[in-house]
Design a protein around this motif. Structure first.
Motif, PDB file in Angstrom:
ATOM      1  N   PHE A  13       0.837  -1.162   0.009  1.00 38.98           N
ATOM      2  CA  PHE A  13       0.005   0.078  -0.089  1.00 38.98           C
ATOM      3  C   PHE A  13       0.865   1.283  -0.044  1.00 38.98           C
ATOM      4  CE2 PHE A  13       0.807  -0.014   4.811  1.00 38.98           C
ATOM      5  CZ  PHE A  13       0.654   1.075   4.845  1.00 38.98           C
ATOM      6  N   LEU A  14       1.986   1.105   0.559  1.00 39.68           N
ATOM      7  CA  LEU A  14       3.111   2.247   0.718  1.00 39.68           C
ATOM      8  C   LEU A  14       3.658   2.438  -0.599  1.00 39.68           C
ATOM      9  CD1 LEU A  14       3.524   4.345   2.747  1.00 39.68           C
ATOM     10  CD2 LEU A  14       5.669   2.907   3.361  1.00 39.68           C
ATOM     11  N   GLN A  15       3.779   1.529  -1.329  1.00 43.38           N
ATOM     12  CA  GLN A  15       4.387   1.609  -2.709  1.00 43.38           C
ATOM     13  C   GLN A  15       3.444   2.142  -3.482  1.00 43.38           C
ATOM     14  OE1 GLN A  15       5.592  -2.595  -3.519  1.00 43.38           O
ATOM     15  NE2 GLN A  15       7.089  -2.702  -2.090  1.00 43.38           N
ATOM     16  N   PHE A  19       4.129   5.577  -5.777  1.00 41.39           N
ATOM     17  CA  PHE A  19       3.919   5.550  -7.283  1.00 41.39           C
ATOM     18  C   PHE A  19       2.977   6.558  -7.701  1.00 41.39           C
ATOM     19  CE2 PHE A  19       6.804   1.981  -7.109  1.00 41.39           C
ATOM     20  CZ  PHE A  19       7.783   2.396  -7.582  1.00 41.39           C
ATOM     21  N   ALA A  20       1.843   6.463  -6.888  1.00 46.15           N
ATOM     22  CA  ALA A  20       0.481   7.497  -7.157  1.00 46.15           C
ATOM     23  C   ALA A  20       1.105   8.819  -7.293  1.00 46.15           C
ATOM     24  CB  ALA A  20      -0.408   7.253  -6.237  1.00 46.15           C
ATOM     25  N   GLY A  21       2.025   9.168  -5.935  1.00 49.69           N
ATOM     26  CA  GLY A  21       2.339  10.647  -6.324  1.00 49.69           C
ATOM     27  C   GLY A  21       3.531  11.085  -7.324  1.00 49.69           C
ATOM     28  N   LEU A 236       9.504  18.816  -9.646  1.00 52.88           N
ATOM     29  CA  LEU A 236       9.070  19.332  -8.238  1.00 52.88           C
ATOM     30  C   LEU A 236       7.942  18.608  -7.650  1.00 52.88           C
ATOM     31  CD1 LEU A 236       9.444  23.176  -9.032  1.00 52.88           C
ATOM     32  CD2 LEU A 236      10.876  22.107  -7.207  1.00 52.88           C
ATOM     33  N   GLY A 237       6.853  18.340  -8.667  1.00 51.57           N
ATOM     34  CA  GLY A 237       5.768  17.682  -8.083  1.00 51.57           C
ATOM     35  C   GLY A 237       5.946  16.395  -7.349  1.00 51.57           C
ATOM     36  N   MET A 238       6.985  15.648  -8.012  1.00 53.38           N
ATOM     37  CA  MET A 238       7.379  14.200  -7.510  1.00 53.38           C
ATOM     38  C   MET A 238       8.199  14.421  -6.165  1.00 53.38           C
ATOM     39  SD  MET A 238       9.281  12.697 -10.938  1.00 53.38           S
ATOM     40  CE  MET A 238       8.131  12.228 -12.260  1.00 53.38           C
TER      41      MET A 238
END
Lengths: 290, 259
Positions: A13-15, A19-21, A236-238
């Motif tokens: 769930f953390l991965q 990756f969603a971000g 920057l978003g990443m």
């Protein structure tokens, strides 16, 4: 921080959240650049709030009529596209009172969502995660959806780069060149709508506009061409989403809110930096008179 | 450039225009603009100057009357018109290189998988040289001064090989000395292109302009007076001419023999 890295390697769930971000940052970096340059952040914010209606309605019908295939995100996508086309139509046709109509859509969309969520049987914690985001609820399926959107956004931007930039820069001139201004404008609004829907899972309805605009606001102070700003905003978003996730993990803070605070702090630091470097800018501009 | 085509570049006959609220902006407009003209539209704010330009561009449609541009309907002639809006309308911080602004003039409906050709880039460079901005290609548009921005927008209009150039208040934010330089440039461009410009200045027009269209709902064509007030010259420091508002010309207009 070390627990975050250790858990990131182990917990799915953390991965997914991580990756969603990362993946959301690609679409929001590119689309956000268009939104800021075309000065339609208000429209993007209206679309993002409207989708609560779609989320709420889809979840209501899914629970009440036992339709497990009807996921809230489908309702959100439908509402986002519908409101984008409606707002686009209004702003292309009626030149006046555009903001009033947009505000009405904004509020009515949310009100419908609240009513549906209120009448949906069961536990209503979802309202909070829609409004403020819950990146830890992102599923593998959501990731595929976001990756698909990224490919769409990159493909369309690559294909229509010069036309879309010309439409953002000078709509009227683009029209005299035979560029289909209405088409590109509506396309831009639809891409904004899709990006907003999928970014909502990361930072929530209320804060999505910050993730679209703050990275662009920062990078446009350093780069003087549109594609460079798109790439810098993506990076920057990443940085903001992953650091927001990492720093919120151990103290158990809401990651969406922390992400936006980090982005906001970075933006204000940039403002301070440019205020101090202003004298040199003025000097270089002084030699630029006719 | 062909300067000897027989039909007028722009012809308005009995054109009326009103916006959706029903207020008439232009009434019974008749005029024609011949090839090689350098004409100037003057008139008060809200008098319909910009509306007239937009009718020529096909961005607005008249409620009655007919307009022909280069022998076609306005919408179909767009490709042959170089339109220069006022730079002050733009986002002053828009991140785009000067060369990329000029290349926007090469965009066309069929432009797909859009990349510019070497030929188009060479054309854009020579257009920049023609407006006095050589070597500014890679500079940011935002970093240019007002006058330079306006020049870059003129270059953008030139790259598409237009027959007619429409300028909307090109010297609105330029000082008197700068204005004179602009008119020098327009005079040079007029060797190759027919020029129609809107001026914010009702009273005085550079002596380079060949005829003047006064628009205030209706249109009157004035000659550029041959009288050159010496006192005016002293005040403005440039060659200015009086427009005789009392004089009425035929619909064909009046072309001053000055050149």
């Amino acid at each position: 921080m070390s627990t975050f890295v250790k858990d990131l390697l182990e917990l799915e769930f953390l991965q997914n959240a991580f990756f969603a971000g990362i993946l959301c940052s690609i679409a929001s970096g590119i689309v956000g650049t268009y939104v800021v340059l075309k000065r339609i952040t208000y429209i993007a914010a209206a679309i993002s709030h409207c989708i609560l209606g779609g989320l709420g309605a889809a979840r209501y019908f899914s629970v009440v009529y036992d339709l497990p295939w009807l996921r809230p995100v489908y309702g959100a996508i439908f509402t986002a596209l519908a409101s984008a086309l409606l707002i686009g139509y209004i702003s292309l046709r009626a030149k006046e009172r555009e903001d009033t109509v947009i505000s009405a859509l904004w509020a009515v969309g949310m009100a419908i969502g609240v009513l549906f969520i209120f009448k949906t049987p069961g536990y209503n914690e979802d309202l909070m995660s829609y409004l403020f985001g819950n990146i830890l609820m992102v599923s593998r399926e959501d990731l595929y959806l976001i990756a698909g959107l990224d490919l769409l956004v990159i493909g369309l931007t690559y294909t229509f780069y010069y036309q879309t930039v010309a439409v953002c820069f000078d709509e009227e001139f683009a029209r005299t060149r035979g560029v289909a201004v209405e088409f590109y404008y509506l396309l831009l609004l639809c891409l904004t709508a899709l990006t907003v829907v999928l970014t909502v899972s990361v930072v929530g309805i209320i804060m999505v506009i910050a993730l679209l605009s703050l990275p662009v606001a920062i990078s446009s102070r350093f780069f003087a061409s549109v594609w460079k700003i798109m790439i810098a905003s993506t990076l920057l978003g990443m940085l903001f989403t992953s650091s927001g996730l990492a720093l919120s993990y151990a103290p158990d803070l809401p990651s969406g809110a922390l992400t936006i605070v980090i982005a906001g702090v970075a933006y204000f630091l940039t403002l301070i930096w440019s205020a101090f470097s202003r004298p040199t800018l003025a000097k270089s501009n002084a030699g630029n008179t006719d | 450039m062909k300067l000897d085509s027989p039909s007028p570049v722009v012809r308005f006959s009995e054109v009326n225009f009103a916006y959706e609220d029903g207020i008439t902006v232009l009434e019974n407009i008749n005029f024609s603009l011949e090839t090689g003209e350098f004409a100037c539209i003057v008139g008060p704010n809200g008098g319909g100057k910009t509306t007239l330009l937009k009718l020529i561009l096909g961005l607005l449609k008249p409620i009655s009357g007919s307009i022909s541009v280069l022998g076609k309907s306005p919408g179909n002639a767009q490709a042959k018109i170089g339109y220069v809006p006022q730079f002050s309308k733009f986002d002053a911080a828009f991140p785009v290189k000067v060369l990329d602004v000029v290349l926007m003039g090469c965009l066309q409906h069929s432009f797909f998988w859009g990349r510019y050709s070497e030929d188009q880039i060479a054309k854009a460079r020579s257009a920049l040289a023609a407006v006095g901005l050589p070597g500014k290609e890679e500079q940011g548009f935002a970093s240019l001064s007002g006058g330079q921005k306006q020049r870059a927008l003129i270059a953008r209009a030139l790259v598409s090989d237009p027959h007619l150039i429409l300028l909307d208040e090109p010297t609105a934010s330029v000082d008197v000395a700068g204005t004179e330089q602009f008119y020098n440039m327009f005079e040079e461009l007029n060797q190759r292109f027919t020029i129609l410009m809107v001026s914010h200045d009702v009273g005085f027009i550079s002596g380079r302009v060949k005829s003047v269209l006064c628009v205030r709902k209706t249109l009157q064509i004035h000659p550029v007076s041959e009288l050159t007030g010496e006192a005016l010259q002293n005040i403005y420091g440039v060659d200015v001419k009086l427009i005789r508002h009392d004089h009425r010309c035929s619909e064909k207009g009046h072309i001053c023999p000055h050149s």
